[in-house]
Scaffold this active site. Structure first.
Site, PDB file in Angstrom:
ATOM      1  N   ASP A 174       0.681  -1.146  -0.256  1.00  0.00           N
ATOM      2  CA  ASP A 174      -0.177   0.106   0.567  1.00  0.00           C
ATOM      3  C   ASP A 174       0.544   0.840  -0.159  1.00  0.00           C
ATOM      4  OD1 ASP A 174      -2.387   1.266  -0.283  1.00  0.00           O
ATOM      5  OD2 ASP A 174      -3.155   0.717   2.089  1.00  0.00           O
ATOM      6  N   ASP A 175       0.607   3.035  -0.352  1.00  0.00           N
ATOM      7  CA  ASP A 175       1.334   3.203  -0.940  1.00  0.00           C
ATOM      8  C   ASP A 175       1.832   3.853   0.796  1.00  0.00           C
ATOM      9  OD1 ASP A 175      -1.860   3.990   0.369  1.00  0.00           O
ATOM     10  OD2 ASP A 175      -1.668   5.607  -1.702  1.00  0.00           O
TER      11      ASP A 175
ATOM     12  N   ASP B 115      -1.812   4.776   7.898  1.00  0.00           N
ATOM     13  CA  ASP B 115      -2.330   6.630   8.939  1.00  0.00           C
ATOM     14  C   ASP B 115      -2.573   5.546  10.104  1.00  0.00           C
ATOM     15  OD1 ASP B 115      -3.957   8.325   9.522  1.00  0.00           O
ATOM     16  OD2 ASP B 115      -3.713   9.604   7.628  1.00  0.00           O
TER      17      ASP B 115
HETATM   18  O1  LIG Z   1      -4.005   3.484   7.528  1.00  0.00           O
HETATM   19  P1  LIG Z   1      -5.609   4.368   7.006  1.00  0.00           P
HETATM   20  O2  LIG Z   1      -5.954   5.345   8.160  1.00  0.00           O
HETATM   21  O3  LIG Z   1      -6.988   2.874   6.610  1.00  0.00           O
HETATM   22  O4  LIG Z   1      -5.026   5.089   5.590  1.00  0.00           O
HETATM   23  C1  LIG Z   1      -4.304   4.455   5.051  1.00  0.00           C
HETATM   24  C2  LIG Z   1      -5.368   4.025   3.710  1.00  0.00           C
HETATM   25  O5  LIG Z   1      -5.541   5.177   3.366  1.00  0.00           O
HETATM   26  C3  LIG Z   1      -5.247   5.943   2.141  1.00  0.00           C
HETATM   27  O6  LIG Z   1      -6.338   4.730   1.201  1.00  0.00           O
HETATM   28  P2  LIG Z   1      -8.087   5.410   0.740  1.00  0.00           P
HETATM   29  O7  LIG Z   1      -9.000   5.056   1.530  1.00  0.00           O
HETATM   30  O8  LIG Z   1      -7.998   6.906   0.757  1.00  0.00           O
HETATM   31  O9  LIG Z   1      -8.423   4.739  -0.981  1.00  0.00           O
HETATM   32  P3  LIG Z   1      -7.243   5.212  -2.253  1.00  0.00           P
HETATM   33  O10 LIG Z   1      -6.170   4.648  -1.783  1.00  0.00           O
HETATM   34  O11 LIG Z   1      -8.908   5.104  -3.265  1.00  0.00           O
HETATM   35  O12 LIG Z   1      -6.788   6.233  -2.312  1.00  0.00           O
HETATM   36  C4  LIG Z   1      -4.047   4.950   1.726  1.00  0.00           C
HETATM   37  O13 LIG Z   1      -3.831   4.154   0.272  1.00  0.00           O
HETATM   38  C5  LIG Z   1      -4.506   3.535   2.656  1.00  0.00           C
HETATM   39  O14 LIG Z   1      -5.026   2.804   2.094  1.00  0.00           O
HETATM   40  N1  LIG Z   2      -3.581  11.032   0.598  1.00  0.00           N
HETATM   41  C1  LIG Z   2      -3.057  10.642   1.379  1.00  0.00           C
HETATM   42  N2  LIG Z   2      -4.289   9.872   1.975  1.00  0.00           N
HETATM   43  C2  LIG Z   2      -4.454   9.275   3.411  1.00  0.00           C
HETATM   44  N3  LIG Z   2      -5.374   8.745   3.798  1.00  0.00           N
HETATM   45  C3  LIG Z   2      -4.870   8.671   4.737  1.00  0.00           C
HETATM   46  N4  LIG Z   2      -3.857   9.488   5.408  1.00  0.00           N
HETATM   47  C4  LIG Z   2      -3.657  10.071   4.128  1.00  0.00           C
HETATM   48  C5  LIG Z   2      -2.917  10.799   3.550  1.00  0.00           C
HETATM   49  O1  LIG Z   2      -2.096  12.109   4.476  1.00  0.00           O
HETATM   50  N5  LIG Z   2      -2.433  11.286   2.856  1.00  0.00           N
HETATM   51 MG   LIG Z   3      -5.747   3.179   0.240  1.00  0.00          MG
END
Ligand SMILES: O=P(O)(O)OC[C@H]1O[C@H](OP(=O)(O)OP(=O)(O)O)[C@H](O)[C@@H]1O
Ligand SMILES: Nc1nc2[nH]cnc2c(=O)[nH]1
Ligand SMILES: [Mg+2]
Length: 175
Positions: free
Chosen positions: A109-110, A113
């Site tokens: 994952d990227d 948080d």
């Molecule tokens: O540790 P957490 O608080 O769960 O946050 C982390 C997740 O939040 C973002 O995804 P998001 O749900 O925004 O979806 P996306 O990847 O489609 O942008 C990010 O890519 C992680 O997957």
């Molecule tokens: N783009 C982005 N998405 C998130 N989702 C949870 N934390 C983050 C953050 O720091 N950046």
């Molecule tokens: Mg995500």
């Protein structure tokens, strides 16, 4: 503020902006792969969509892996964290590769948080290796390998969510 309710968004609570360019992101993904190369071998990469798709492609290229699957989850509506939904799990074929528990599979994952997304995916695949490019303190204990830690009050801006724009000079009050 885009008002959907009166609560500050996660992004608003995370005051510090941390913009990441494509170059920087690519470098960080390569640095992550150097570490993962010491831990593998892996049978397949599993990207947590959508943010995990970009690092998963780079990591898979560097590790020479061609089996790539997804766990599709939704939790943030832009910057508001809602209930976590698993929209799609891994395929039966990938599950077999990981012996049902994810052994030998690499989840990418990227970022982590709060750790909510990571915790859920770890429950699905307890023996998989979980890697993220960035980690905030609350989610960090869930990750096996990451590259850069940022503070909990940081908001990371990824290159696919941003565009170049004019910035006022620092002297005139730019952040
Ligand atoms: O540790 P957490 O608080 O769960 O946050 C982390 C997740 O939040 C973002 O995804 P998001 O749900 O925004 O979806 P996306 O990847 O489609 O942008 C990010 O890519 C992680 O997957
Ligand atoms: N783009 C982005 N998405 C998130 N989702 C949870 N934390 C983050 C953050 O720091 N950046
Ligand atoms: Mg995500």
């Amino acid at each position: 503020m885009a008002e959907r309710n009166s609560e500050p968004s996660v992004q608003e609570r995370a005051g510090r902006p941390f913009p990441v360019s494509w170059d920087q992101f690519h470098r960080d993904c390569r640095a992550l792969t150097w570490r993962l190369n010491e831990v593998g071998p892996f049978q397949a990469v599993i990207a947590i969509t959508r943010g995990g798709l970009v690092p998963a492609a780079i990591v898979a290229r560097e590790l020479g892996l061609r089996v790539i699957d997804t766990v599709c989850v939704a939790s943030y509506d832009h910057d508001k964290q809602g209930d976590l939904k698993v929209l799609k799990g891994i395929s039966e074929q990938t599950a077999k590769l990981g012996g049902g528990t994810g052994k030998g599979l690499l989840i990418v994952d990227d970022l982590v948080d709060t750790g909510k997304t990571g915790r859920l995916v770890r429950q699905l695949l307890p023996d998989a290796h979980f890697a993220t490019v960035y980690a905030k303190p609350k989610g960090r204990p869930l990750v096996d390998t990451y590259i850069t830690e940022v503070s909990q009050d940081t908001w990371i801006y990824f290159p696919w969510d941003t565009a170049l724009s004019f910035q006022p000079p620092i002297r005139d009050g730019a952040a």
